[in-house]
Design a protein around this motif. Structure first.
Motif, short mmCIF file in Angstrom:
data_model
loop_
_atom_site.label_atom_id
_atom_site.label_comp_id
_atom_site.label_asym_id
_atom_site.label_seq_id
_atom_site.Cartn_x
_atom_site.Cartn_y
_atom_site.Cartn_z
N THR A 11 0.83 -1.21 0.00
CA THR A 11 0.00 0.00 0.00
C THR A 11 0.86 1.25 0.00
O THR A 11 0.61 2.20 -0.76
CB THR A 11 -0.94 -0.01 1.22
N ASP A 12 1.90 1.28 0.84
CA ASP A 12 2.79 2.45 0.89
C ASP A 12 3.55 2.64 -0.42
O ASP A 12 3.71 3.76 -0.90
CB ASP A 12 3.78 2.32 2.06
N GLU A 13 4.03 1.54 -0.99
CA GLU A 13 4.76 1.63 -2.26
C GLU A 13 3.85 2.14 -3.37
O GLU A 13 4.27 2.94 -4.20
CB GLU A 13 5.34 0.27 -2.64
N LEU A 14 2.61 1.68 -3.39
CA LEU A 14 1.66 2.12 -4.41
C LEU A 14 1.37 3.61 -4.26
O LEU A 14 1.36 4.35 -5.24
CB LEU A 14 0.36 1.32 -4.35
N GLU A 15 1.16 4.07 -3.04
CA GLU A 15 0.92 5.51 -2.82
C GLU A 15 2.11 6.34 -3.28
O GLU A 15 1.93 7.39 -3.89
CB GLU A 15 0.60 5.77 -1.35
N THR A 16 3.31 5.87 -3.00
CA THR A 16 4.52 6.58 -3.43
C THR A 16 4.61 6.61 -4.95
O THR A 16 4.88 7.66 -5.55
CB THR A 16 5.78 5.92 -2.84
N ALA A 17 4.36 5.47 -5.58
CA ALA A 17 4.42 5.41 -7.05
C ALA A 17 3.36 6.31 -7.67
O ALA A 17 3.64 7.04 -8.62
CB ALA A 17 4.23 3.97 -7.52
N ARG A 18 2.14 6.27 -7.13
CA ARG A 18 1.06 7.11 -7.65
C ARG A 18 1.39 8.60 -7.55
O ARG A 18 0.96 9.39 -8.38
CB ARG A 18 -0.25 6.84 -6.89
N ALA A 19 2.14 8.98 -6.54
CA ALA A 19 2.51 10.38 -6.35
C ALA A 19 3.63 10.82 -7.28
O ALA A 19 3.86 12.02 -7.45
CB ALA A 19 2.92 10.61 -4.90
N GLN A 20 4.31 9.87 -7.92
CA GLN A 20 5.50 10.22 -8.70
C GLN A 20 5.42 9.92 -10.19
O GLN A 20 6.22 10.45 -10.95
CB GLN A 20 6.71 9.49 -8.12
N MET A 21 4.49 9.04 -10.59
CA MET A 21 4.44 8.68 -12.01
C MET A 21 3.06 8.18 -12.39
O MET A 21 2.30 7.74 -11.53
CB MET A 21 5.47 7.59 -12.31
N PRO A 22 2.75 8.25 -13.69
CA PRO A 22 1.47 7.68 -14.14
C PRO A 22 1.48 6.16 -13.95
O PRO A 22 2.52 5.52 -14.06
CB PRO A 22 1.42 8.03 -15.63
N ILE A 23 0.31 5.60 -13.68
CA ILE A 23 0.14 4.16 -13.52
C ILE A 23 -0.68 3.66 -14.72
O ILE A 23 -1.67 4.28 -15.10
CB ILE A 23 -0.60 3.84 -12.20
N LEU A 24 -0.27 2.53 -15.29
CA LEU A 24 -0.96 1.97 -16.46
C LEU A 24 -2.13 1.09 -16.03
O LEU A 24 -1.98 0.22 -15.17
CB LEU A 24 0.02 1.15 -17.32
N TYR A 25 -3.27 1.34 -16.66
CA TYR A 25 -4.50 0.58 -16.41
C TYR A 25 -5.05 0.04 -17.73
O TYR A 25 -4.71 0.54 -18.81
CB TYR A 25 -5.59 1.49 -15.82
N VAL A 26 -5.91 -0.95 -17.62
CA VAL A 26 -6.76 -1.37 -18.74
C VAL A 26 -8.20 -1.15 -18.31
O VAL A 26 -8.53 -1.29 -17.13
CB VAL A 26 -6.53 -2.85 -19.14
N GLU A 27 -9.04 -0.77 -19.26
CA GLU A 27 -10.47 -0.63 -19.01
C GLU A 27 -11.18 -1.39 -20.12
O GLU A 27 -10.74 -1.37 -21.27
CB GLU A 27 -10.89 0.83 -18.99
#
Length: 175
Positions: A11-27
């Motif tokens: 959870t902490d790593e994800l929050e850090t990543a989200r604050a620093q770079m775009p995250i790739l998703y599929v919809e």
């Protein structure tokens, strides 16, 4: 608790990543098609958000590290629609559009307060029995006209209604 599944961030790593770079998703926009390949209905998930609001959403989720986009799409379709939805992933994995979500309102029609996310969007025919799982309460099938209606659109958060209308236009369902 530290996540031990390969490709997942804590959870902490994800929050850090989200604050620093775009995250790739599929919809994915799940659809039913007739024998000629024409879209006859569109499936929208019914979910309860963290704040208790009920909304209609598309199938959506992150692409894991070292995961092919095709595999991520299948994983999220199975996670949200159940193991016997029988999605037909296209031979060419080119999305019908790319949606860029920003934490700041107004940059694009897409908004995600948690992060800057880039989503590859697909229209995926499903032929099996769809039974929502995980945090989805239900899956409701709509005609194209119903899905594009203001009543349904107002229940779709973060610009997903805009994305749905783009999908409908892409397959010739909006005039």
């Amino acid at each position: 608790m530290i996540e031990t599944t390969p490709g997942w961030l804590s959870t902490d790593e994800l929050e850090t990543a989200r604050a620093q770079m775009p995250i790739l998703y599929v919809e994915a926009v799940p659809v039913r098609v007739d024998e000629c390949g024409e879209v006859i209905s569109i499936g929208l998930l019914l979910r309860i958000g963290p704040d208790g609001t009920i909304s209609r959403t598309l199938v959506s989720g992150r692409v894991l590290h070292h995961e092919r986009v095709r595999d991520a799409l299948l994983r999220h379709l199975e996670k949200d629609l159940g193991p016997v939805a029988l999605p037909r992933i296209p031979a060419s994995i080119q999305p019908f559009t790319v949606a860029e979500y920003f934490p700041t309102l107004g940059i694009t029609p897409y908004h995600d307060p948690r992060q800057h996310a880039v989503a590859l969007a697909y229209i995926v025919p499903v032929t099996g029995d769809c039974r929502p799982r995980q945090d989805a309460l239900d899956l409701v099938w709509f005609t194209a006209q119903e899905a594009a209606s203001p009543m349904v659109q107002q229940d779709m958060p973060g610009g997903q209604g805009v994305l749905l209308k783009q999908a409908l236009a892409h397959v010739g369902c909006l005039s």
